[in-house]
Design a protein around this motif. Structure first.
Motif, PDB file in Angstrom:
ATOM      1  N   GLU A 121       1.193  38.915  43.807  1.00 31.16           N
ATOM      2  CA  GLU A 121       2.579  38.726  44.239  1.00 31.16           C
ATOM      3  C   GLU A 121       2.630  38.721  45.770  1.00 31.16           C
ATOM      4  OE1 GLU A 121       5.530  38.172  42.784  1.00 31.16           O
ATOM      5  OE2 GLU A 121       4.497  37.888  40.870  1.00 31.16           O
ATOM      6  N   GLY A 122       3.311  37.730  46.317  1.00 32.15           N
ATOM      7  CA  GLY A 122       3.432  37.635  47.767  1.00 32.15           C
ATOM      8  C   GLY A 122       2.381  36.758  48.415  1.00 32.15           C
ATOM      9  N   PHE A 123       1.344  36.379  47.660  1.00 34.47           N
ATOM     10  CA  PHE A 123       0.311  35.510  48.202  1.00 34.47           C
ATOM     11  C   PHE A 123       0.616  34.053  47.828  1.00 34.47           C
ATOM     12  CE2 PHE A 123      -2.065  39.538  47.969  1.00 34.47           C
ATOM     13  CZ  PHE A 123      -2.557  39.593  49.262  1.00 34.47           C
ATOM     14  N   THR A 124       0.365  33.161  48.764  1.00 28.62           N
ATOM     15  CA  THR A 124       0.570  31.732  48.540  1.00 28.62           C
ATOM     16  C   THR A 124      -0.654  31.092  47.910  1.00 28.62           C
ATOM     17  OG1 THR A 124       2.027  31.640  50.457  1.00 28.62           O
ATOM     18  CG2 THR A 124       1.157  29.546  49.672  1.00 28.62           C
ATOM     19  N   ALA A 125      -1.840  31.696  48.155  1.00 27.32           N
ATOM     20  CA  ALA A 125      -3.097  31.113  47.674  1.00 27.32           C
ATOM     21  C   ALA A 125      -4.090  32.221  47.358  1.00 27.32           C
ATOM     22  CB  ALA A 125      -3.674  30.163  48.719  1.00 27.32           C
ATOM     23  N   TRP A 126      -5.089  31.874  46.546  1.00 23.73           N
ATOM     24  CA  TRP A 126      -6.162  32.820  46.284  1.00 23.73           C
ATOM     25  C   TRP A 126      -7.484  32.083  46.225  1.00 23.73           C
ATOM     26  CZ3 TRP A 126      -7.736  34.157  40.743  1.00 23.73           C
ATOM     27  CH2 TRP A 126      -7.301  33.181  39.838  1.00 23.73           C
ATOM     28  N   ILE A 127      -8.563  32.821  46.462  1.00 25.86           N
ATOM     29  CA  ILE A 127      -9.916  32.269  46.544  1.00 25.86           C
ATOM     30  C   ILE A 127     -10.715  32.768  45.346  1.00 25.86           C
ATOM     31  CG2 ILE A 127     -12.013  32.143  47.947  1.00 25.86           C
ATOM     32  CD1 ILE A 127     -10.103  33.240  50.289  1.00 25.86           C
ATOM     33  N   THR A 128     -11.443  31.860  44.705  1.00 25.69           N
ATOM     34  CA  THR A 128     -12.302  32.246  43.585  1.00 25.69           C
ATOM     35  C   THR A 128     -13.740  31.803  43.850  1.00 25.69           C
ATOM     36  OG1 THR A 128     -12.441  30.322  42.085  1.00 25.69           O
ATOM     37  CG2 THR A 128     -10.333  31.491  42.175  1.00 25.69           C
TER      38      THR A 128
END
Length: 229
Positions: A121-128
């Motif tokens: 929540e609150g993040f625009t993007a994530w890294i995998t």
């Protein structure tokens, strides 16, 4: 859609995502598994304070927790967040801690998917750290993909092969997960992870014997390529 990409391109996309395109609004989700040190090292070179979300399911191998602590110290990471399942959900659905024996989908939802949704929540993007070489639903991964929830997914290692992954460990003198020496090639919860048999792919030991290849955190979120290099 991209089909072949220079491995260095993934690093360029990662740096751009952290320092510019999604600055302050992106997190790395890491299992601290057999290949996690690569992305953790890359992120540390860019910004050691980058948020790193670690899902502490309560069912992980002790070796994974020790490896997490060792990598945090080695790389100087200051943004690691240990995310645990909701006590209320555990009390309701898994009071004895044996749900994994009866319903792995629900167990993964409670211990991984739901906690991750809240943590992002609150993040625009994530890294995998997903890669095409892992096969299955990952065979057509792109460097950057938009999710159904509107959050962008960045896969810097999408086009890396096994030789490139191994070379990065050697070049940067990164420690391996302690269970790798025992034959484990993809490591999740201790309750649902086995060593793959000879000739099987790396992820075959995950939920072995079941028609299940993903825990759920990478499904129902992805659509098509968002932006390219």
């Amino acid at each position: 859609m991209l089909d072949t990409v220079d491995p260095a391109a993934g690093q360029a996309v990662l740096a751009d995502a952290i320092t510019s395109r999604f600055a302050g609004k992106i997190a790395l989700v890491s299992s601290f598994g057999t290949e996690s040190a690569i992305l953790l090292h890359m992120v540390a070179q860019i910004d050691k304070a980058t948020p790193v979300i670690f899902l502490e399911t309560g069912k992980l191998f002790p070796e994974t927790l020790a490896y997490r602590d060792a990598l945090i110290a080695r790389l100087g990471l200051t943004g690691v967040r240990n995310i645990r399942p909701s006590p209320a959900q555990l009390t309701t659905w898994d009071p004895e801690g044996t749900l994994w024996e009866r319903d792995t989908e629900l167990c993964c939802a409670i211990r991984k998917t739901n906690p991750l949704d809240e943590a992002l929540e609150g993040f625009t993007a994530w890294i995998t750290g997903r890669k095409r070489v892992q096969g299955g639903g990952r065979a057509n991964l792109q460097l950057v993909e938009p999710g159904a929830d509107g959050r962008i997914t960045v896969n810097p290692l999408a086009f890396w092969n096994d030789d490139e992954l191994d070379a990065y460990f050697v070049t940067h003198n990164l420690p391996r997960h302690p269970l790798q020496a025992q034959g484990y090639t993809s490591i999740g919860c201790a309750t649902c992870t086995l060593r793959p048999l000879p000739g099987q792919d790396k992820r075959s030991g995950r939920w072995a014997g079941q028609k299940k290849t993903e825990c759920g955190i990478h499904t129902a979120r992805l659509a098509a390529t968002a932006w390219e290099i």
